[in-house]
Scaffold this active site. Structure first.
Site, PDB file in Angstrom:
ATOM      1  CG  HIS A 107      -3.017  -3.691   4.993  1.00  0.00           C
ATOM      2  ND1 HIS A 107      -2.596  -3.389   3.547  1.00  0.00           N
ATOM      3  CD2 HIS A 107      -3.117  -5.061   5.147  1.00  0.00           C
ATOM      4  CE1 HIS A 107      -2.539  -4.518   2.937  1.00  0.00           C
ATOM      5  NE2 HIS A 107      -2.736  -5.462   3.787  1.00  0.00           N
ATOM      6  CG  ASP A 137      -1.541  -0.462   2.216  1.00  0.00           C
ATOM      7  OD1 ASP A 137      -1.335  -0.430   3.305  1.00  0.00           O
ATOM      8  OD2 ASP A 137      -1.547  -1.734   1.789  1.00  0.00           O
ATOM      9  CB  SER A 210      -1.045  -7.929   2.760  1.00  0.00           C
ATOM     10  OG  SER A 210      -2.336  -8.182   2.221  1.00  0.00           O
TER      11      SER A 210
END
Length: 467
Positions: A107, A137, A210
């Site tokens: 993402h 992911d 992230s």
């Protein structure tokens, strides 16, 4: 009295020093590993543009020095009536090879038209996307460089709940930020992560972290920080990391095959509740309950049946249903796996040849109305399925359609209009008459398992008839 006061002070200092000595020191770990953690910034050019209303015109009497600004805003750079949009995002990543391979989240780089990697020494390099996998992911990117500092890969299996862990990343754009905490749980299953047994921590993770690494106390990467649970958008003490063995498996497949292949068992499963465990003759709830067996799939070929409870997959004990998909997904395609099941209270051993996960299709078609139905002992109304309904709901054979649910046992159990009842205990339901006959003969005060299909997905529920 003064002597007692001095002694108290010394005692307090000794306790404070002892407590401080037990806290971990992360300074050397950060010095040794910080250079391999990178900041990732991306640019996404949104393909859809903001169209202007045909009646929207540039204001009159605009000063000459502002004409160009208003022309661009109202008519676009070439008078075409749109305003192009460009978005930017920040994330983190870490170098896994000296020649420039970097791991991050899918993402973080998804739909990016440009990816810029900033190293700790302030160098900024353009990266290319090697490949990414939305299901886990995980993304693999590469920069053109040599002799880059790299991280050391650790083992998530050896990670213990309560163990100290540390994260380095770029929360809210603050580069090389270090936060620490403990492992809260392992093997967490999240709704959007069926193939990832997440590591849960209380490490402070925020937007921008992230894709960054999660280190153990040996300075080894054990996970990729991926998600947070938050009601506000910020840190609330629940952070989730992708185990590094899952990520490295994905990265290796991307490098060697250009895509990610996953093992497939060909079943739909659910958790075993206390009432379901009782109905299946189990001493406690555990394992993955098979709610559907895909025709022609590996499970059907191996002899797995609806109602079987998988309690062990190739030597891995299955306590909850969420533990099974990651194990199957990472298992080698076309390789044989041993499975232990509980079937009608008896344990059996099976061997299954794991298949290749096919593209997934969803079905949300609702059943059409059926005019005739019969009321049964559960105080609900069911009808036979028409051929049109079977095609819409993908029900090949058996089953009855729930038309109405009145107050009582069925409503308390969660049965809804539109559900398809496929079986009760071990008895497949052929039609409405068959269903009513089976319900009429059910024993009192005993947990009964019922298999229903809702929105294309099968699920077991349990209920009791008290009188």
């Amino acid at each position: 009295m003064f002597k007692n006061f001095v002694n108290s002070i010394w005692f307090f200092l000794l306790l404070t020093t002892a407590a401080y000595a037990q806290l971990p020191d992360f300074t050397e770990m950060v010095k040794n590993n910080g250079d391999a953690v990178v900041n990732i910034s991306t640019t996404q050019n949104a393909p859809d543009t903001t169209q202007l209303d045909s009646e929207q015109q540039m204001p009159q009497d605009v000063p000459p020095e502002l004409e160009d600004f208003f022309r661009r805003y109202f008519q676009g750079p070439e008078g075409r009536g749109y305003v192009p949009r460009e978005t930017n995002s920040l994330g983190s990543g870490f170098v896994i090879s000296k020649d420039g391979y970097i791991l991050t989240n899918h993402h973080v780089v998804n739909n990016a038209s440009e990816i810029i990697v900033k190293l700790k020494d302030r160098r900024e390099l353009v990266a290319k996307l090697v490949g990414s996998d939305e299901s886990t992911d995980v993304a693999l990117i590469k920069v053109e460089a040599n002799d880059l500092p790299v991280v050391t890969i650790g083992s998530p299996e050896q990670l213990q709940v309560g163990e100290w862990v540390l994260a380095i990343g770029t929360p809210f754009g603050f580069e090389q930020s270090v936060t620490a905490g403990i492992v809260s749980a392992k093997g967490r299953s999240l709704p959007d992560g069926n193939y990832v047994p997440f590591i849960q921590t209380d490490v402070a993770i925020n937007p921008g972290n992230s894709g960054g690494p999660l280190f153990n106390m040996h300075g080894q990467v054990v996970g990729i920080n991926s998600q947070i649970y938050s009601r506000s958008g910020g840190y609330m003490g629940l952070s989730f990391a992708i185990p590094i063995d899952v990520a490295m498996n994905v990265a290796e497949q991307i490098k060697t095959k250009g895509k990610v292949s996953r093992g497939w068992l060909g079943v739909q499963i659910q958790d075993v509740t206390r009432q379901l465990a009782e109905s299946f003759g189990m001493d406690r709830p555990h394992g993955a309950l098979v709610a559907k067996v895909i025709p022609g799939g590996p499970a059907e070929k191996a002899g797995i049946q609806i109602g079987d409870i998988i309690v062990d997959f190739n030597g891995h004990v299955i306590e909850t249903s969420g533990e099974l998909p990651p194990l199957v997904g990472m298992f080698g395609v076309n390789e044989n796996a041993s499975i232990k099941i509980i079937r009608q209270g008896d344990k059996e051993d099976l061997n299954v040849k794991i298949g290749l996960l096919p593209p997934q299709a969803s079905n949300n078609l609702a059943p059409s109305a059926a005019p005739e139905f019969a009321v049964n002992r559960l105080n609900l109304a069911v009808s036979d399925l028409t051929e049109e309904q079977r095609q819409q709901l993908q029900v090949e054979k058996n089953g009855v359609l729930v038309q109405k649910v009145n107050k009582g046992i069925a409503m308390d159990a969660g049965i809804q209009p539109g559900d398809v009842i496929l079986r009760v205990q071990n008895s497949p339901i052929k039609n409405a008459a068959d269903f009513n006959k089976i319900i009429a003969n059910l024993p009192l005060k005993k947990s009964i398992a019922m298999l229903i299909q809702r929105n294309g997905s099968p699920v077991f529920i349990a209920f009791k008839i008290d009188k």
